[in-house]
Design a protein around this motif. Structure first.
Motif, short mmCIF file in Angstrom:
data_model
loop_
_atom_site.label_atom_id
_atom_site.label_comp_id
_atom_site.label_asym_id
_atom_site.label_seq_id
_atom_site.Cartn_x
_atom_site.Cartn_y
_atom_site.Cartn_z
N ILE A 154 0.89 -1.01 -0.07
CA ILE A 154 0.10 -0.10 -0.03
C ILE A 154 0.82 1.28 0.08
O ILE A 154 0.67 2.06 -0.77
CB ILE A 154 -0.85 -0.11 1.24
CG1 ILE A 154 -1.90 -1.11 1.17
CG2 ILE A 154 -1.52 1.36 1.28
CD1 ILE A 154 -2.85 -1.38 2.16
N GLU A 155 1.84 1.19 0.77
CA GLU A 155 2.94 2.28 0.94
C GLU A 155 3.34 2.75 -0.67
O GLU A 155 3.62 3.74 -0.90
CB GLU A 155 4.11 2.21 1.90
CG GLU A 155 3.35 2.07 3.48
CD GLU A 155 2.92 3.70 3.79
OE1 GLU A 155 3.80 4.70 3.24
OE2 GLU A 155 1.98 3.75 4.37
N ARG A 156 3.78 1.58 -1.21
CA ARG A 156 4.55 1.66 -2.59
C ARG A 156 3.54 2.25 -3.52
O ARG A 156 3.82 3.20 -4.35
CB ARG A 156 5.01 0.39 -3.15
CG ARG A 156 6.31 0.07 -2.26
CD ARG A 156 7.13 -1.37 -2.99
NE ARG A 156 6.07 -2.51 -3.07
CZ ARG A 156 5.97 -3.56 -2.15
NH1 ARG A 156 6.59 -3.24 -1.26
NH2 ARG A 156 5.13 -4.49 -2.51
N GLY A 157 2.23 1.81 -3.42
CA GLY A 157 1.23 2.19 -4.26
C GLY A 157 0.86 3.65 -4.19
O GLY A 157 0.66 4.41 -5.02
N GLU A 185 1.38 9.41 -5.89
CA GLU A 185 1.76 10.58 -5.38
C GLU A 185 2.82 10.98 -6.57
O GLU A 185 2.90 12.54 -6.73
CB GLU A 185 2.15 10.74 -4.07
CG GLU A 185 1.23 10.77 -3.11
CD GLU A 185 1.67 10.61 -1.43
OE1 GLU A 185 3.03 10.35 -1.39
OE2 GLU A 185 0.82 10.48 -0.84
N GLY A 186 3.76 10.36 -7.08
CA GLY A 186 4.77 10.44 -7.94
C GLY A 186 4.32 10.56 -9.37
O GLY A 186 5.00 10.76 -10.40
N GLY A 187 2.97 10.44 -9.53
CA GLY A 187 2.37 10.38 -11.02
C GLY A 187 2.79 9.13 -11.79
O GLY A 187 2.61 9.22 -13.07
N ARG A 188 3.02 8.08 -11.07
CA ARG A 188 3.31 6.88 -11.78
C ARG A 188 2.33 6.06 -11.97
O ARG A 188 2.45 4.74 -11.15
CB ARG A 188 4.76 6.24 -11.16
CG ARG A 188 6.01 7.09 -11.18
CD ARG A 188 7.16 6.20 -10.64
NE ARG A 188 6.98 6.21 -9.17
CZ ARG A 188 7.03 7.04 -8.09
NH1 ARG A 188 7.48 8.23 -8.27
NH2 ARG A 188 7.06 6.64 -6.81
#
Length: 63
Positions: free
Chosen positions: A37-40, A45-48
């Motif tokens: 969840i943190e990676r997602g 947030e990084g637009g990826r």
């Protein structure tokens, strides 16, 4: 879960929330879920990210 906490402190919190009879698999699952969840969230947030329609098109689910 406070974002300002260290990963170690967050892990302690997650483990403390589990029932006393939790298995090692329960512990690992909870930690992996939180990490995923943190990676997602970081990707978002990084637009990826890409729209669902594009994912479906790439996997041949939509033309």
């Amino acid at each position: 879960m406070e974002a300002s906490k260290t990963p170690k402190a967050q892990a302690h919190d997650l483990i403390d929330e589990l029932p006393d009879n939790a298995s090692w698999e329960d512990v690992v699952y909870r930690l992996e879920l939180h990490a995923s969840i943190e990676r997602g969230l970081a990707d978002s947030e990084g637009g990826r990210v890409m729209p669902q329609v594009e994912v479906e098109r790439r996997f041949g689910l939509r033309r």
